[in-house]
Design a protein around this motif. Sequence first.
Motif, PDB file in Angstrom:
ATOM      1  N   SER A  55      -2.119   4.399  -0.834  1.00 17.01           N
ATOM      2  CA  SER A  55      -1.311   4.252  -2.056  1.00 17.01           C
ATOM      3  C   SER A  55      -0.358   5.427  -2.237  1.00 17.01           C
ATOM      4  N   LEU A  56      -0.854   6.634  -2.017  1.00 16.98           N
ATOM      5  CA  LEU A  56      -0.006   7.812  -2.146  1.00 16.98           C
ATOM      6  C   LEU A  56       1.106   7.814  -1.097  1.00 16.98           C
ATOM      7  N   LYS A  57       0.802   7.327   0.094  1.00 14.79           N
ATOM      8  CA  LYS A  57       1.821   7.247   1.137  1.00 14.79           C
ATOM      9  C   LYS A  57       2.916   6.252   0.749  1.00 14.79           C
ATOM     10  N   VAL A  58       2.544   5.130   0.165  1.00 15.36           N
ATOM     11  CA  VAL A  58       3.522   4.129  -0.286  1.00 15.36           C
ATOM     12  C   VAL A  58       4.399   4.725  -1.388  1.00 15.36           C
ATOM     13  N   ILE A  59       3.789   5.416  -2.333  1.00 18.97           N
ATOM     14  CA  ILE A  59       4.546   6.053  -3.420  1.00 18.97           C
ATOM     15  C   ILE A  59       5.509   7.092  -2.852  1.00 18.97           C
ATOM     16  N   ARG A 101     -15.516   6.522   1.044  1.00 15.36           N
ATOM     17  CA  ARG A 101     -14.610   6.471   2.191  1.00 15.36           C
ATOM     18  C   ARG A 101     -13.538   5.408   1.961  1.00 15.36           C
ATOM     19  N   VAL A 102     -13.936   4.249   1.466  1.00 15.70           N
ATOM     20  CA  VAL A 102     -12.985   3.177   1.177  1.00 15.70           C
ATOM     21  C   VAL A 102     -12.020   3.626   0.084  1.00 15.70           C
ATOM     22  N   PHE A 103     -12.563   4.230  -0.978  1.00 16.58           N
ATOM     23  CA  PHE A 103     -11.733   4.701  -2.080  1.00 16.58           C
ATOM     24  C   PHE A 103     -10.677   5.687  -1.588  1.00 16.58           C
ATOM     25  N   PHE A 104     -11.085   6.689  -0.823  1.00 16.68           N
ATOM     26  CA  PHE A 104     -10.137   7.698  -0.352  1.00 16.68           C
ATOM     27  C   PHE A 104      -9.156   7.131   0.656  1.00 16.68           C
ATOM     28  N   SER A 105      -9.583   6.168   1.429  1.00 13.06           N
ATOM     29  CA  SER A 105      -8.667   5.509   2.354  1.00 13.06           C
ATOM     30  C   SER A 105      -7.594   4.744   1.588  1.00 13.06           C
ATOM     31  N   GLU A 106      -7.995   4.023   0.547  1.00 10.81           N
ATOM     32  CA  GLU A 106      -7.036   3.287  -0.281  1.00 10.81           C
ATOM     33  C   GLU A 106      -6.136   4.235  -1.069  1.00 10.81           C
TER      34      GLU A 106
END
Length: 122
Positions: free
Chosen positions: A19-23, A10-15
């Motif tokens: 990250s994808l949103k920032v990119i 859950r933490v991994f997918f949240s991060e």
Amino acid sequence: MSDKLFSKNRVFFSELKFSLKVIWIIFSVLVLFILMLTFFNPELLISKAPVCISKSLSGEECFMCGSTRAFAEISAGRFEKASELNRMSIIVYLFFVINEIIFFTFIIKFIILKFTSGKQSG
């Protein structure tokens, strides 16, 4: 053990989502800048565009050759000329415009959410 693994996932997918949103935001800002240049100063964009490595090494055009000039032609409303320069340019340009519409919708929703949540707490 499975709860720990689920929590890590859950933490991994949240991060990953963050990250994808920032990119995507960075990409959208760059695309907006390029699209604005094609409208307001296409000569500057064309003069600063790099020379194609494929064309300079082998003399053959790659699939992206002519895209910068084609984008300037599309912004000027000359779609036929743009298609002559690069057949895929109109589709890519349309994709960029759709991306910018989604980007502005995201930004407006973000601003509204921040504004309304700030009023509720204040």
